[in-house]
Structure formats: structure tokens, C-alpha cells
Design a protein around this motif. Sequence first.
Motif, PDB file in Angstrom:
ATOM      1  N   MET A   1      72.937  19.900  97.483  1.00  0.00           N
ATOM      2  CA  MET A   1      73.035  21.319  97.821  1.00  0.00           C
ATOM      3  C   MET A   1      73.526  22.124  96.618  1.00  0.00           C
ATOM      4  O   MET A   1      72.952  23.154  96.261  1.00  0.00           O
ATOM      5  CB  MET A   1      73.988  21.496  99.003  1.00  0.00           C
ATOM      6  N   GLN A   2      74.606  21.607  95.958  1.00  0.00           N
ATOM      7  CA  GLN A   2      75.153  22.320  94.803  1.00  0.00           C
ATOM      8  C   GLN A   2      74.143  22.372  93.669  1.00  0.00           C
ATOM      9  O   GLN A   2      74.043  23.362  92.941  1.00  0.00           O
ATOM     10  CB  GLN A   2      76.440  21.651  94.326  1.00  0.00           C
ATOM     11  N   ALA A   3      73.355  21.274  93.515  1.00  0.00           N
ATOM     12  CA  ALA A   3      72.351  21.250  92.454  1.00  0.00           C
ATOM     13  C   ALA A   3      71.329  22.362  92.644  1.00  0.00           C
ATOM     14  O   ALA A   3      70.919  23.017  91.680  1.00  0.00           O
ATOM     15  CB  ALA A   3      71.665  19.891  92.402  1.00  0.00           C
ATOM     16  N   SER A   4      70.909  22.594  93.885  1.00  0.00           N
ATOM     17  CA  SER A   4      69.934  23.657  94.141  1.00  0.00           C
ATOM     18  C   SER A   4      70.534  25.028  93.883  1.00  0.00           C
ATOM     19  O   SER A   4      69.855  25.941  93.401  1.00  0.00           O
ATOM     20  CB  SER A   4      69.427  23.561  95.587  1.00  0.00           C
ATOM     21  N   VAL A   5      71.835  25.178  94.179  1.00  0.00           N
ATOM     22  CA  VAL A   5      72.524  26.439  93.890  1.00  0.00           C
ATOM     23  C   VAL A   5      72.566  26.672  92.383  1.00  0.00           C
ATOM     24  O   VAL A   5      72.307  27.776  91.891  1.00  0.00           O
ATOM     25  CB  VAL A   5      73.948  26.424  94.488  1.00  0.00           C
ATOM     26  N   ASN A   6      72.899  25.616  91.634  1.00  0.00           N
ATOM     27  CA  ASN A   6      72.963  25.734  90.177  1.00  0.00           C
ATOM     28  C   ASN A   6      71.592  26.045  89.584  1.00  0.00           C
ATOM     29  O   ASN A   6      71.463  26.871  88.678  1.00  0.00           O
ATOM     30  CB  ASN A   6      73.508  24.439  89.573  1.00  0.00           C
ATOM     31  N   ARG A   7      70.567  25.364  90.094  1.00  0.00           N
ATOM     32  CA  ARG A   7      69.214  25.599  89.587  1.00  0.00           C
ATOM     33  C   ARG A   7      68.790  27.049  89.861  1.00  0.00           C
ATOM     34  O   ARG A   7      68.218  27.712  88.988  1.00  0.00           O
ATOM     35  CB  ARG A   7      68.239  24.624  90.242  1.00  0.00           C
ATOM     36  N   ALA A   8      69.117  27.537  91.048  1.00  0.00           N
ATOM     37  CA  ALA A   8      68.784  28.925  91.382  1.00  0.00           C
ATOM     38  C   ALA A   8      69.534  29.901  90.489  1.00  0.00           C
ATOM     39  O   ALA A   8      68.995  30.935  90.076  1.00  0.00           O
ATOM     40  CB  ALA A   8      69.110  29.195  92.854  1.00  0.00           C
ATOM     41  N   ALA A   9      70.792  29.560  90.135  1.00  0.00           N
ATOM     42  CA  ALA A   9      71.594  30.427  89.262  1.00  0.00           C
ATOM     43  C   ALA A   9      71.002  30.481  87.857  1.00  0.00           C
ATOM     44  O   ALA A   9      70.957  31.544  87.229  1.00  0.00           O
ATOM     45  CB  ALA A   9      73.037  29.935  89.219  1.00  0.00           C
ATOM     46  N   VAL A  10      70.534  29.338  87.353  1.00  0.00           N
ATOM     47  CA  VAL A  10      69.924  29.301  86.018  1.00  0.00           C
ATOM     48  C   VAL A  10      68.653  30.146  86.009  1.00  0.00           C
ATOM     49  O   VAL A  10      68.432  30.952  85.100  1.00  0.00           O
ATOM     50  CB  VAL A  10      69.603  27.851  85.602  1.00  0.00           C
ATOM     51  N   LEU A  11      67.813  29.973  87.022  1.00  0.00           N
ATOM     52  CA  LEU A  11      66.563  30.731  87.086  1.00  0.00           C
ATOM     53  C   LEU A  11      66.827  32.226  87.247  1.00  0.00           C
ATOM     54  O   LEU A  11      66.129  33.059  86.658  1.00  0.00           O
ATOM     55  CB  LEU A  11      65.709  30.215  88.241  1.00  0.00           C
ATOM     56  N   ALA A  12      67.866  32.563  88.005  1.00  0.00           N
ATOM     57  CA  ALA A  12      68.214  33.976  88.169  1.00  0.00           C
ATOM     58  C   ALA A  12      68.699  34.575  86.859  1.00  0.00           C
ATOM     59  O   ALA A  12      68.380  35.726  86.527  1.00  0.00           O
ATOM     60  CB  ALA A  12      69.286  34.119  89.254  1.00  0.00           C
ATOM     61  N   ALA A  13      69.469  33.796  86.098  1.00  0.00           N
ATOM     62  CA  ALA A  13      69.946  34.279  84.801  1.00  0.00           C
ATOM     63  C   ALA A  13      68.780  34.493  83.849  1.00  0.00           C
ATOM     64  O   ALA A  13      68.720  35.481  83.111  1.00  0.00           O
ATOM     65  CB  ALA A  13      70.952  33.285  84.215  1.00  0.00           C
ATOM     66  N   LEU A  14      67.823  33.548  83.858  1.00  0.00           N
ATOM     67  CA  LEU A  14      66.636  33.696  83.013  1.00  0.00           C
ATOM     68  C   LEU A  14      65.822  34.914  83.424  1.00  0.00           C
ATOM     69  O   LEU A  14      65.336  35.665  82.582  1.00  0.00           O
ATOM     70  CB  LEU A  14      65.768  32.441  83.110  1.00  0.00           C
ATOM     71  N   ALA A  15      65.690  35.113  84.727  1.00  0.00           N
ATOM     72  CA  ALA A  15      64.912  36.254  85.218  1.00  0.00           C
ATOM     73  C   ALA A  15      65.556  37.568  84.806  1.00  0.00           C
ATOM     74  O   ALA A  15      64.863  38.549  84.510  1.00  0.00           O
ATOM     75  CB  ALA A  15      64.792  36.170  86.736  1.00  0.00           C
TER      76      ALA A  15
END
Length: 266
Positions: A1-15
Motif C-alpha cells: 500500500m505504501q509503495a503505491s502511495v510513494n509511486r503516486a507521489a513521484v508521478l505527481a511530482a513529475l507531473a
Amino acid sequence: MQASVNRAAVLAALAAIAPETDLTAIAPDRPLREQVELDSIDWVNVIVALCERLSVDIPESDYGRLATLDSIVDYLAALQADRDRPQARAAPTPALAELPCTRHLVRGAPVTVRPMRAGDAELETCFVEGLSRESRYKRFMVTLNELPQAKLRYLTDVDQVRHVALVATTAREGHETMIGVVRYAVDSAGTSCEFAIAIDDDWKGSGLAGILMRALMNVARSRGLKTIEGSVLATNGGMLKFMRQLGFRQERDPGDAQTVRVVRAL
């Protein structure tokens, strides 16, 4: 669950930093800099955005470990696990040897080498803005036009224990001006440190870099650290030659073919 949160945070930062990027096309195991136009992404801002979104602190010495989407997610997971582990032992604190405040004559001009102070934010901003585009890239390894506020705080509000920074200043038109800065961050084991150095373009070749690096190595040695290391762009021949002259050995960086690791025993 935390991994998906982190992945979403990275993609949001890139966006947020590079909105033109097609996030669905990003391969998680390929270096992000190969997939995102370097001119359209300020890597420092991506790191700062991640720190703010996830309430974590990513030291500059770890930036080289954040090459791919997968490696960033794994790094964040390990960082959060260490933070949340109740029995985690704090790394040893280096002995507090005195920091230098020395005066030198460089190219006939008086130069002071002293510890960085929190009040040096304006000096640091002017220093970075005064560097050529090439020099900024060699120092930060990203396209950087101006310092984000969070990055500026990191560079100037140092504890001088685990993050040590020394500056070289001289008088210009009656005002103190920063013309060089060198720093190191202590690793988690408390036995080694990673350095970074930047010199004003007008002062390159003056011997100032040697003065600063030797002062920094003396501090690290006096505080009981065993090794000092850093990352240098493979194309930066002048810096690699300078490192050899200071006794650093060069190692291939397995995580980034564009950089060379330089290491020296203290």
C-alpha cells in the motif's frame, strides 16, 4: 500500500514539474533522465516536492540513488521504515572539532574561508545565480536556473555537524561576496562523508578550489571520518584531474554511467 502511495507521489511530482511528460509511458526500471527532457525538469524541484508531499528528508548525498522510478520508490520505502522503526539506533555524531576561519591571498585579493551561516542565504543565492549555466549543471547535475526555497534552506541552514559547509568570500564593491563553497554530508554509519564543491567562474584556476577542499578534508579528518567521496560528471575532465591531484581514486558508478565516483581515505 505504501509503495503505491510513494509511486503516486513521484508521478505527481513529475507531473507538477514537467506537465508535458506522458507519465503512462515511463518505464519504471529506466533512468528518468533518459525519459524526460532535461531542459523541462528541474531535478532538485522534484526531490523537494517529494520531501514536502511525503514529509521526508532526502539528503543531497543520496540524490545519485534516485535514478529510476523503481529505485525512488524503494528508497522512499527504506527511508520511511527507518523513520518509523522505534528501536532504530541513531548514527554516531562526529566529534566537534573547531571549524576554520582563515584568510588567504588569492590572485592578490584577500579571501576569507569561514563556516557557512544561516544568514548567508542571500550570498548563496547571488553566488548560484552568478555561475555560468555549465557550472551550475556540473555542480547540481541538473538544469537549474534558480534555487527553490527548500533547497536554499538546505544549503545554508546547516548544523555544521552532520552537514558541514565552508564558504570563501571576498570584498566586491564594498560588499562581502561569496566566490566558492564546499560541503560534506556524513553518511548514516557516521564514518564517511560525501562532498560537493562550486567555485565562481572568475576564480577557477586560482587555487581557491584546493584551499577549500583541503580545509574541508582537514575538518572531516579531525572529526574522525575515515573516507570522503563524491560524484563527478564523466565529461568533467578538469574536475577529475583535480581529484587525482588531491589523491582521490576513481571508481565506476554502477548506478549512473554518466558519473564517476571519486573516493579518498582521510
